[in-house]
Every structure is written in structure tokens, then in C-alpha cells.
Scaffold this active site. Structure first.
Site, PDB file in Angstrom:
ATOM      1  N   ASP A  35      25.688  12.946  24.203  1.00  0.00           N
ATOM      2  CA  ASP A  35      24.889  14.052  24.728  1.00  0.00           C
ATOM      3  C   ASP A  35      23.690  13.469  25.482  1.00  0.00           C
ATOM      4  O   ASP A  35      23.292  12.327  25.248  1.00  0.00           O
ATOM      5  CB  ASP A  35      24.424  14.943  23.575  1.00  0.00           C
TER       6      ASP A  35
ATOM      7  N   ASP B 278      22.393  15.688  19.137  1.00  0.00           N
ATOM      8  CA  ASP B 278      21.211  15.970  18.317  1.00  0.00           C
ATOM      9  C   ASP B 278      20.927  17.438  18.125  1.00  0.00           C
ATOM     10  O   ASP B 278      20.078  17.802  17.318  1.00  0.00           O
ATOM     11  CB  ASP B 278      19.977  15.321  18.959  1.00  0.00           C
TER      12      ASP B 278
ATOM     13  N   ASP C 132      25.531  20.777  19.801  1.00  0.00           N
ATOM     14  CA  ASP C 132      26.423  19.637  19.593  1.00  0.00           C
ATOM     15  C   ASP C 132      27.168  19.717  18.262  1.00  0.00           C
ATOM     16  O   ASP C 132      28.105  18.943  18.042  1.00  0.00           O
ATOM     17  CB  ASP C 132      25.630  18.317  19.626  1.00  0.00           C
TER      18      ASP C 132
END
Length: 807
Positions: free
Chosen positions: A507, A703, A707
Site C-alpha cells: 500500500d 496500514d 487494507d
């Protein structure tokens, strides 16, 4: 007065002469118990469908703990040790009375069967049960009662009690070993005289005298120093589960009994073999204990960093209290040079804090009013007053230590092979030794002494202990070393999965970037002023937890604009947020796609001057009002991490909900060839599953809330400290600090650990494959066989300990 015949308890296996308590079975027979507790435990086990426990091959001891001090706890005592994890709680329990793998098997299955218990893993080496449960369905005290009914003594885990138990074990072994070593040294002097007399001649009276003295010296070694092996062997016989203790006992006791018979028969004796077997095995046990304690040094450093006392500030002044007495909301004074005792919030003063233990950051960090400090961090500048956020047992340090303990209790799939072999290994070795002894005596025509010594050599050379230590010793060392490097592995099987990763998905916001974006510019349109835009955006962004929302709120505060009360706040993961201002106008903040889907007509806005900027569009009352331009710096080690993964032939791809152009620019900056932007949580999840459908093993690092689905589906999930709670809950690997190269380090540790495990298993099999035939041929004495067996176990432990030096 009638004398009761001896009975054997069907649950704990002890023999007793009082009146037995009987219970009928389905086939019409009766089973007997020594007490109501054993009867209840038997009914509990069989009622849970686990009656196969009583036929397990590795069940080596009674299930009732012997000579244990019963401790009573209440719900208030246990509540201090609970660690919340979303809707669940985690609790670590120190279980006394665990003496064999069957205890672990039984406890894990019974506890897992309690309604509300989601997961349980038990460390055989430490006797620590780590479990997650739903407090709405089961209370901790109920779990304690279940463990107690099985005959074990549960206590909330504390490092002090664990250290005390370890010291008691070490001291007991030292006393027994010291006794054995001293007497064996005396025995060898008599044995040398007997050896000399055998070759050069000796008066029969003197020879018999020396043999009697050897008997007197050997007996305490075998029966006192070797008592742990004798008692373990006796329990294993009663429960029909032969183990390592039985092999050692058969070897030493057979040598002693044969020598006793030979003494009265006028033959040569082998008392020194019996004594040296016990002495050498005790050396191995002591060295293995030392290796195990060294492998636990990483988690020990965490406990050592936790302060034991705290200074509570109240109306009557300050006072020192035990850190376990601190409650959320208490005001604490942390002086210069002291550690923060619990996770807390600075409410008065400012200081610089050494956070190296928690984050790996080498430079002190400035903390001001409103900032949070983690337990174990050191106040290096000035006294501050802080407010406790959570109890000591739920602090950052204790949570990390708990995760490490759970990882050390995890069981990789490679251990299944060793467990299956260990189940039949000991009976096969004893049967083989009997065949060798009778074969050499009856067929080869050797004397009884030589045949017995050959059989004993076969028994003593065999080493199931090396197979039993091959996997857990390596996992223990790897998890401890990883923790010392700022890498928290959630379970032991993560090591095995992480070593097979072929694709890494990363990410962007908060993972590759620092997660602390700064507002670089504001553009308005639709007739809205910049002040109006700032006020509206800050109002709806304040309840959000996204890093971009925090940057917008901080920017508004810097401009002197205070957020108003937001009504009907909504967070749409991967899209944006919405909420109503006090005057009733709807405000939308998010991506172009989010605003477009919400019916907002987007005006043509010029490209931002900073190509790496992230745009957050704002609509007020159904019209586009402008946009924020934010920039977030790349984390330390991002470029090195990508290069390291690429060198390991792991493909790196960037996935983000941000604009495609922004994602591509970040990917180019750090050297990633594949970048996908504008992805929703569902799209990330489908992307992970599509890769897995192609046979790829996927690492997902993220995080945020958006996600979480992909993290849960990935082969291995990774988050950084500071991530959202749901991301941390779904993470298999947690990286502390700001250095992304630790992801590569975690992969390298996993590869090294799997390699060590395979080496350990290969050595254990090869050792037995070579050693047993040599002993069968008669070319190995029992003493040398005992030395080889001890060396084999020690070699596995030392090979695993190499992971502690991993760099």
C-alpha cells in the site's frame, strides 16, 4: 480391618490403596479413579470426544499436577491481565504441571472447546498458554476453572513467576549434576584400579572390596541424581507412553542391575557405565536449559525494560505505587531519565523521549501536550505529567511480548513429521535393543555382559530428543531474534509461509509513505473562499482516522480555524468521507471518483505544480468547492526494501486507493515497475485472490481500514506500528519503527529459520540412521552412546541458537 488392593487411576495413572471411585462405561465395564477430581476430568475429556487422549503414544505423565500450590483468583485479578483485540481479548496463562507433549495436546483441545475461545496455543518449553476469547461468551475465571478441573494449576502470566520457575529448575539440575559429577569422579578412581587388576592381576578380596565401594558410590548417582529420569520413566510406563526418560532409565538401571548381579556372581561389573550415563545426560539437560534461556533473551529484554514502579500524582502529592496498580485516567509524574511505566498521554509539560525500544528511532523525539508515549520509552529531557491510557498488562511492551510468546508457541507444519515419528520411535528402539541383546547372546555366542552392553548401547544411542527439539528450538530462537530487531511475528507458522513468498503487494499511504502528509496548497472554486473551504473540510475530517484527514485538521488548526460539530459522519473506505455541517449542508471530501459517483459536477482544474501531490476534492452543498494538495514523504529504506526483495526474486507491486498518476510517480521513485491506483478495498481483495488463484504466495503490507480485507486474505500480512487497529489485528508480521528494510530482514530470518529446521531434522534422522547400526554391531559402549546422545540434542540446540546471531 480389611486391606484395600492396589488400584490404578484411569485418569492420572497413579497407584493407590484406598477405596476407588467407579464410573460405568458404555460397554458395561467400570473405570476407577483415585478422587472426584480425576473422575470429573475423565468425564470432561470423554464428554468432549477426546477419549483418544488416553491412548496417545506420547502421553508420558499423569494429567494431575503433583505437589502444586493452588491459587485462587477472582475476576478483578484477571481483568488486569486482559489485552483487548477488537471484540476479543487476549490472555496469557502460566500453567503449572505440564510435563510432556500430551499435556499440551489435552489442554489445547479442551480449552479450544470452551464456547467463546477463538484460539489457543500453548508453549511446551515455557508452559504458557496464549489464548483469544470473546468476553461476552466466556469469562477468564471459567477458563481457569476448566484448566483446574484437568488437574493443572493456572496463574496469570508474569515474567517474575516464569523466571522463578526457571531458576528452580536450574538449581535442582545443578544440585543433582554436582552430586553426580563428584561421585562419578570418585568412581572412576576405583574403576581404573579394577581395570589395572583385570590386566595385571588383583587379589580377589581387594577386587570385591573395590566393587562394593563402586556399588555404594554409584547407587546415589542412579537413584538421586537420576531421579527425574526414573520418575518420568515410571509415569510413562503407567500411562503406556514410552519416552526419552524411559530410554535413559533403561540404560542406567540395566547397567546397575547387571553389575549388581555380576558382583555376587564374581564377574566383571559396569557400575561406571551406569553413573556416567546419568552424569552425561544431566550435562546435556543443563546445557539445553542454558540454550533455551539464551533464546528467550529477546523477550526477556522487553520485560526488563518495563518499569516496576510508577509515581502517581494526586491531591495529597505524589506517591510510589506498583505499576500493576495504575488504572486508566491516573495522573503520573515521569521524571528525567525514567521510563514511561504505561502507555500514556502527555497532559503537562514537554520533553524529548528516546523511543528506540518501541520504534527503533535512534534520535529523541519531541513530545508535547496531547502526544502519546509508549511504555518502556525513556524520558531524556524534562519532567512531564502524563495520564495513563491503559493498564500495565495492556501496554505496548506487554502486547509485543505477548505476540512474541504466541509466536514461540506456534507449530509449523514441519513439526508434524517429527511428532509422527516420535510416537513410535521409542518402542521400536527398545524392541530393537532386545533383539540385539538376545541375538548376540544366543546366536553370536557372546557372554551375557557383552550382550547386555550392546543392547544398552542401542538404547542410549537413540535420540528422539533431537527430533523433538528440531523445530521448536529454531522457532524459539527466530522469534526472539526477530523481536530484538523490531520485527514481531504473530505465530510460528508465519515463518514457514513467509519463506515461500513470491509477490509483495505494498500500500502507498502510511506504508510506503510516512503517513504524515503535509498540506502544500489549497485551490478554491465555485465562489467559495479559502477560509470557508478550510472550516468545512476540517469539520467533516475531524472524526476520520486517515492520515490525509489528520493533515487537513492540523492545517486548519495552524490557520486558527476550529472544527465545528459534524453530524451523520460516514467513512467510505477507498473513496472518501461525508458529513453535515451545523447549518445542514452536506460536505464531501475524497477522490474525483467519489465525488463524481455522488453526483458532483467536476470543473476542469489545472494540474498541480507538484507532480507527486495527492489531491483531496471538497464539495459543499452539492457543488465543488476546491481541493487540497498534500505531499507525503517516502519512508526510510523504501528504495532499499524494493531492491532487497527484487534481489530475492520477489516481485514488488504497488496497490493504492490514491490517484493512478500519484501512485505511478511514487512507484517510479522507489523502483517499482507495477503500480495500480484508485483501488477500493474490494478490488484489493480480489487482486490478492486472483494472484493466489494463479498459484502465487502473496505478501500484503498495509496500514489502514481499507487494507484489512486484503491483509486477511494474503498468504502473509504485514503492518507497521501506528497502523489502524484492524490492520494490526490482521497482520502476521508487525514492523516497529520507520525502517521498511525490516520487511526484507523478516523474509531473510524466515528463510534462515526454515533452513535451520531442515538441517536439524536431517541431522536427527542421519544421526539415528548411522548411530543405531554401529551400536548394534557392538562397536560402541554404553558410555560413548550416552555421550553421543547428549551431543546430538545439544548440537540441534546450538544450531538453532545460530539464529540469535542473525544480522
Amino acid at each position: 480391618m480389611s486391606i484395600q488392593t492396589e488400584s490404578i487411576c484411569s485418569h492420572c495413572g497413579i497407584s493407590f490403596r484406598w477405596k476407588a471411585i467407579e464410573s460405568p462405561t458404555d460397554d458395561g465395564s467400570c473405570v476407577r479413579f483415585c478422587c472426584r477430581g480425576c473422575q470429573g476430568a475423565w468425564q470432561l475429556i470423554c464428554g468432549a470426544g477426546l477419549d483418544s487422549f488416553y491412548q496417545r503414544g506420547d502421553r508420558q505423565s499423569p494429567t494431575v499436577a503433583e505437589s502444586l500450590e493452588q491459587t485462587v483468583f477472582n475476576e478483578a485479578d484477571l481483568a488486569r491481565h486482559l489485552v483487548p483485540e477488537g471484540d476479543l481479548c487476549r490472555l496469557d496463562i502460566l500453567v503449572a504441571g505440564i510435563t510432556c507433549p500430551s499435556c499440551v495436546w489435552l489442554l489445547e483441545r479442551i480449552i479450544a472447546g470452551v464456547p467463546g475461545v477463538e484460539h489457543v496455543s500453548l508453549s511446551y518449553s515455557g508452559g504458557i498458554a496464549s489464548l483469544r476469547f470473546d468476553p461476552r461468551l466466556v469469562a477468564p475465571l471459567e477458563i481457569f476453572h476448566v484448566i483446574s478441573r484437568l488437574g493443572y494449576t493456572p496463574r496469570p502470566f508474569s515474567p517474575e513467576q516464569s523466571d522463578l520457575d526457571a531458576r528452580r529448575e536450574r538449581d535442582d539440575l545443578l544440585i543433582r549434576f554436582g552430586t553426580a559429577l563428584f561421585l562419578t569422579m570418585q568412581l572412576m578412581a576405583y574403576s581404573y584400579a579394577l581395570y589395572a587388576g583385570y590386566f595385571q592381576g588383583m587379589a580377589p578380596g581387594m577386587k570385591q572390596f573395590l566393587q562394593y565401594v563402586s556399588l555404594a558410590v554409584t547407587t546415589p548417582v542412579v537413584f538421586y541424581s537420576g531421579w527425574p529420569f526414573l520418575s518420568g520413566a515410571w509415569r510413562s510406563l503407567k500411562t503406556r507412553a514410552p519416552g526419552m526418560d524411559l530410554l535413559i532409565t533403561v540404560g542406567s538401571l540395566s547397567a546397575w542391575i547387571y553389575s549388581l548381579w555380576a558382583l555376587f556372581a564374581g564377574l566383571e561389573t559396569y557400575f561406571e557405565s551406569a553413573a556416567m550415563i546419568v552424569t552425561f545426560v544431566l550435562i546435556g539437560r543443563l546445557l539445553e536449559l542454558s540454550v533455551r534461556r539464551q533464546a528467550m533473551s529477546g523477550i526477556g529484554a522487553l520485560y526488563a525494560s518495563a518499569p516496576r514502579r510508577a509515581t502517581v500524582v494526586g491531591e495529597g502529592g505524589s506517591r510510589q505505587v506498583d505499576v500493576d496498580s495504575v488504572r486508566p485516567g491516573d495522573l503520573l509524574l515521569v521524571r528525567q531519565g525514567e521510563c514511561f511505566p504505561v502507555d500514556c498521554l502527555v497532559v503537562e509539560g514537554e520533553t524529548e523521549v528516546d523511543q528506540s525500544l518501541a520504534t527503533g528511532e535512534s534520535l529523541p523525539v519531541l513530545l508535547q501536550v496531547g502526544d502519546q508515549a509508549r511504555s518502556g520509552c525513556i524520558n531524556v529531557a524534562a519532567p512531564v505529567t502524563v495520564q495513563a491510557l491503559r493498564p500495565a498488562g495492556q501496554s505496548y511492551l506487554m502486547r509485543v511480548a505477548s505476540l512474541v510468546r504466541m509466536a514461540q508457541a506456534g507449530k509449523p507444519r514441519l513439526q508434524l513429521l517429527a511428532d509422527k515419528i516420535s510416537g513410535w520411535f521409542v518402542p521400536a528402539v527398545i524392541l530393537l535393543a532386545l533383539m540385539v541383546g538376545f541375538g548376540r547372546f544366543l546366536l553370536a555366542g557372546e557372554g551375557a555382559g557383552a550382550a547386555v552392553m550392546s543392547a544398552l548401547a542401542v538404547i542410549l544411542i537413540a535420540c528422539p530428543c533431537a527430533m523433538g527439539l528440531a523445530v521448536p528450538a529454531a522457532v524459539l530462537a527466530a522469534c526472539s531474534r526477530a523481536a530484538s530487531l523490531g520485527i514481531i511475528l504473530r505465530s510460528g507458522d508465519v515463518i514457514e509461509r513467509l519463506a515461500t513468498i513470491r509477490i509483495a503487494l505494498l500500500d502507498k499511504t502510511g506504508t510506503l509513505t510516512r503517513g504524515q502528509p503535509q498540506v502544500m496548497g489549497i485551490e478554491t472554486c465555485g465562489g467559495y473562499s479559502e477560509a470557508e473551504l478550510i472550516q468545512a473540510a476540517a469539520t467533516v475530517e475531524q472524526p476520520a482516522a486517515h492520515p490525509l484527514a489528520g493533515a487537513i485538521v492540523r492545517h486548519a488548526a495552524g490557520q486558527g480555524s476550529l472544527p465545528e460539530t459534524c453530524r451523520e459522519f460516514r467513512n467510505i473506505p477507498g473513496r472518501g468521507i461525508s458529513g453535515y455541517l451545523p447549518d445542514g449542508r452536506l460536505v464531501l471530501c475524497g477522490s474525483e471518483l467519489f465525488l463524481s459517483e455522488s453526483g458532483i459536477v467536476l470543473e476542469e482544474l489545472p494540474d498541480p505544480d507538484n507532480a507527486a501531490a495527492t489531491a483531496v476534492l471538497v464539495a459543499i452543498g452539492g457543488r465543488l468547492a476546491g481541493r487540497y494538495l498534500l505531499v507525503d514523504g517516502v519512508r526510510n529504506g523504501a528504495v532499499e526494501m524494493v531492491a532487497g526483495l527484487a534481489a530475492a526474486r520477489i516481485e514488488v507491486r504497488l496497490v493504492s486507493g490514491d490517484h493512478q498518476a500519484t501512485v505511478e510517480r511514487i512507484a517510479a521513485e522507489i523502483g517499482v515497475g507495477s503500480a495500480s491506483g484508485g483501488m477500493t478495498p474490494d478490488q484489493k481483495l480480489l487482486y490478492v485472490k486472483s494472484l493466489q488463484g494463479q498459484g502465487c504466495r502473496v505478501l500484503m503490507a498495509g496500514d489502514g481500514v481499507n487494507d484489512a480485507p486484503a491483509l486477511a486474505a494474503a498468504t502473509v500480512s504485514c503492518s507497521l506500528t501506528g497502523s489502524s487497529d484492524i490492520a494490526l489485528e490482521n497482520a502476521d508480521v508487525i514492523i516497529t519503527g520507520d525502517d521498511l528494510t525490516r520487511i526484507v530482514t523478516a523474509w531473510r530470518i524466515s528463510r534462515a529459520t526454515v533452513r535451520i529446521i531442515k538441517q536439524n531434522l536431517a541431522w536427527a534422522f542421519l544421526y539415528n540412521l548411522i548411530g543405531i547400526p554401529i551400536a548394534m554391531s557392538g562397536h560402541l559402549t554404553p558410555v560413548y552412546a550416552a555421550v553421543a546422545m547428549t551431543a546430538s540434542s545439544l548440537l540441534v540446540s546450538l544450531n538453532s541458537l545460530r539464529l540469535m546471531r542473525f544480522k
